[in-house]
Structure formats: structure tokens, C-alpha cells
Scaffold this motif. Structure first.
Motif, mmCIF file in Angstrom:
data_model
loop_
_atom_site.group_PDB
_atom_site.id
_atom_site.type_symbol
_atom_site.label_atom_id
_atom_site.label_comp_id
_atom_site.label_asym_id
_atom_site.label_seq_id
_atom_site.Cartn_x
_atom_site.Cartn_y
_atom_site.Cartn_z
ATOM 1 N N TYR A 98 3.797 -2.351 7.656
ATOM 2 C CA TYR A 98 2.583 -2.142 6.867
ATOM 3 C C TYR A 98 1.755 -3.410 6.757
ATOM 4 O O TYR A 98 0.526 -3.388 6.892
ATOM 5 C CB TYR A 98 2.947 -1.610 5.477
ATOM 6 N N SER A 147 6.089 0.687 2.170
ATOM 7 C CA SER A 147 4.642 0.763 2.370
ATOM 8 C C SER A 147 3.905 0.254 1.137
ATOM 9 O O SER A 147 2.892 -0.442 1.247
ATOM 10 C CB SER A 147 4.228 2.206 2.681
ATOM 11 N N TYR A 174 9.818 -1.351 7.316
ATOM 12 C CA TYR A 174 8.595 -0.596 7.060
ATOM 13 C C TYR A 174 7.576 -1.451 6.315
ATOM 14 O O TYR A 174 6.369 -1.320 6.527
ATOM 15 C CB TYR A 174 8.942 0.665 6.258
#
Length: 404
Positions: free
Chosen positions: A25, A145, A21
Motif C-alpha cells: 500500500y 492497508s 500488504y
């Protein structure tokens, strides 16, 4: 497919998903982080260059529906792998673009590639983890993130100084390729056929359609508002600081590092409150929205007077929206397990986030150019208040839906 119950294996898998993730991002928000530098270096208008953000948000949101649908039917591990390779390719192409329209077209493809990350990942986590481990893993994964945002906003000024804004995208592409190799080697998920059907789908769908269609519509609207604030403030805060307080563009970009630092704390705090105190997802979302509203009011009170406090309250506002996001897009989808549509519901709700993101791209740029940053901050406050009121209004119907 058997659940992972060993705590070390759960943590190892959660960290792998977090790094995935994180890279997603980095390869998606890097454009927004260097947008002011692109405008200055290439002598392009802010509203034209930001068109790429809008296009990416549109394709990302639309792709969420496709990705969510496929994630319930195909191997989600391979869907994520394909998304990583495609996003690496688009990051390599952006540096050779010569017009904002070319950038918009390429970044639109990147948005679609990025859509093949989150819904399949939710399906993998829901398949591999127990219910309690899933909740904890969601928090760990969403740290990605924030860490990704820190990496982008901390390292972008360095890359710009050494290689110009194009170097940011080349470095991002390298890490996407590296992550794709690690992903295929380390991800344990091999079976894409697991279903989560515990009731008769046709009967459940009919009941849901009659009683709760308006409920879901309002929940989706609240998520749209959250998306406007989360991505809008993150994208335009460096420009706001640079233009309002006459800071160097690269220094203003660096101020973006503080946003995800606060977001990590907000995600963790929201998770603790959810597990220990406020069990209703919509009630918790309303509380966090109202906290964002207060942050926006405080930001307005120091607008043009104090750069440090403006950065602080912008960070708190963004952090609140990350808190809302984890509640709405992580904790809500598992309640649809009986439909066999966890991945699809995750995609649908994330789709709503990026409807808001699309509106915040060129929309906030045009609004700030026409009415100024003071009016833009007031708009942020109104949006946060509206989101809180919507979530509060649907708390009782949502709780009934959970019981049924």
C-alpha cells in the motif's frame, strides 16, 4: 501442504502477511497522497498528473487477472517477491521523471507489479490456514492497508518538508526492498502445487455458467462501484479539504490519516457482524453500502460549512467501502475452491475494484473541475446507493449459489 494449526504460528504468519500488504500500500498510494504537492511544485495540471493514477489502476486491475491465473499454477511466494522488487524500482524512477506522461508510464508499470501481491497472498492464506483462521487472517491482513495509509499520509508532509515530494518515493522504495528480503526469509510457503478441487470442474463450470453468469456480473459491478468510492474519496479528500476550506496542502494531506483509522474500525466491525449476525456476504455488503450512502448525505449537508465534520463523514464513507471490500474480495473467493481457482477469483474480483479505481482517478478530477465538489459529493451518494441496491437484489441468488 499441511495446514498451520498452532495459534502462535497462525498469528505470526498473519502479521507477516499484514506487513507485506502494508508495504504494498505504501508503495502504491504514495503517489495519490502527494499529488497536490506535485501539481504545485512542478506547475502541472491536476487532470494531467492524475493520469498516472488511472494508468496504474488499469494495469493493476489487468495484472490481477494474470497474477490470479499464475497464482494457481506457480509458486505464489516467488510471484510476490518479484512484485516487491519491481515496485521498488518504479518508486526510484518516479523522482527523475520530468513530465506527467513519463510519470504515467512508470506508474503503470508499478500498477502491474502491485498486482502480484493480493491474489497469490490469498492462495497462500487459503493453503496454510483453516477456514476459520483464514477469515480472521483476512481481517488482520487488511489492517495493513489502513496502517499503510496512515504511514503515507502521516509521514508524507514530513518527507515533503525535508526532501520535497521526491523523498516520499525514495523512502518507499527502501522499505519495499527491505520487505522483499524479510519475505523470502520468513514466509513458510514453499509448495505452489496445492489445488482445491473437490468436484468435477467441467460439470460445475457448466452449471455455474447457465445459472449464475448474471449474478456474477452484478457482483462485479457492485465491486466496481465500491472501488470508485474507496479509492476516489481516499485520493481526492485532501484536495477537497484544501480547496474547499483553504487549508495548506501539507496540512490537508495530513487529514488523510483519519481515513484509515476509521477503516480499521469498519473492517473489524464488518468482520464481527459477518461471523456473528449476517452470514450472507451480499446482504452484509448491501447494509454497509447503505451506511456509506447515509455518510455521503451527511457530508453534503456540511459541505463548505465545517472542515472537521467534512473530514469525519469522508472518513466514515471511506470506512464503509473498506467494509464492503473485505466482504466482496476476501470472503467470496473461498466459495470457488471447488473450481481450483481461488487465486484467479480473488484476482478477478480485485480487478473489478480497480476498474472503479481507474474511473475515480482522472474521472473524479475532471468531474470536480467541471461541476465542483458539491456535485461530486452527490455523485458519491448516488454510487453508494446504487451499490447497496445491487447487492440487495442479488442476495437471494447468491445464497442459492452457496447452497448448491
Amino acid at each position: 501442504m499441511e495446514k498451520i494449526t498452532d495459534k502462535k504460528q497462525v498469528l505470526s504468519a498473519s502479521l507477516l502477511f499484514m506487513f507485506l500488504y502494508l508495504i504494498s500500500y505504501v508503495t502504491r498510494i504514495n503517489y495519490g497522497a502527494v499529488i497536490s504537492e506535485i501539481c504545485a511544485a512542478e506547475n502541472m495540471q491536476k487532470s494531467l498528473v492524475s493520469l498516472a493514477l488511472t494508468m496504474s489502476a488499469v494495469t493493476y486491475g489487468t495484472g490481477q487477472l494474470i497474477s490470479g491465473f499464475l497464482g494457481d499454477r506457480l509458486n505464489p511466494k516467488r510471484l510476490i517477491f518479484g512484485g516487491l522488487l519491481l515496485t521498488a524500482a518504479t518508486n526510484l524512477i518516479i523522482p527523475v521523471c520530468t513530465s506527467p506522461y513519463q510519470m504515467a508510464a512508470v506508474w503503470a508499470v508499478n500498477g502491474f507489479a502491485q498486482a502480484f501481491m493480493w491474489p497469490p497472498l490469498v492462495k497462500i492464506m487459503a493453503t496454510l490456514f483453516t477456514s476459520e483462521d483464514y477469515k480472521k487472517a483476512c481481517v488482520i491482513v487488511t489492517w495493513g492497508s489502513s496502517f499503510g495509509t496512515i504511514a503515507v499520509y502521516a509521514l508524507s508532509p514530513v518527507c515533503i518538508s525535508l526532501f520535497g515530494w521526491r523523498g516520499v518515493f525514495v523512502v518507499s522504495a527502501f522499505f519495499a526492498v527491505l520487505m522483499s528480503v524479510i519475505w523470502m526469509k520468513k514466509c513458510r510457503f514453499e509448495n505452489g502445487s496445492t489445488h482445491f478441487v473437490t468436484n468435477k470442474i467441467t460439470e460445475t463450470n457448466e452449471k455455474f455458467g447457465v445459472k449464475y453468469l448474471v449474478l456474477m456480473g452484478l457482483i462485479m459491478l457492485a465491486i466496481v462501484l465500491q472501488g470508485i468510492l474507496r479509492d476516489g474519496v481516499t485520493t481526492w479528500m485532501p484536495s477537497y479539504i484544501s480547496e474547499t476550506f483553504n487549508l495548506d496542502r501539507r496540512a490537508a494531506i495530513l487529514t488523510g490519516v483519519i481515513l484509515p483509522v476509521f477503516s480499521i474500525g469498519a473492517i473489524q466491525l464488518t468482520s464481527v457482524i459477518y461471523r456473528k449476525f449476517i452470514k450472507s456476504e451480499l446482504m452484509l455488503a448491501s447494509v454497509v453500502f447503505f451506511a456509506g450512502f447515509i455518510s455521503a448525505l451527511l457530508l453534503f449537508s456540511v459541505n463548505g460549512k465545517s472542515a472537521p465534520f467534512s473530514i469525519l463523514f469522508s472518513a466514515v464513507l471511506t470506512a464503509c467501502m473498506y467494509g464492503v471490500n473485505i466482504v466482496m474480495t476476501c470472503m467470496v473467493p473461498p466459495y470457488f475452491a471447488k473450481y481450483g481457482n481461488i487465486s484467479f477469483m480473488s484476482g478477478l474480483l480485485n480487478f473489478c475494484t480497480y476498474i472503479g479505481s481507474a474511473a475515480s482517478g482522472a474521472g473524479l478530477a475532471l468531474f470536480s473541475e467541471k461541476f465542483g465538489w458539491s456535485a461530486t459529493i452527490v455523485l458519491w451518494a448516488v454510487i453508494a446507493l446504487a451499490g447497496g441496491l445491487i447487492c440487495l437484489a442479488v442476495t437471494k441468488p447468491w445464497n442459492k449459489f452457496k447452497e448448491n
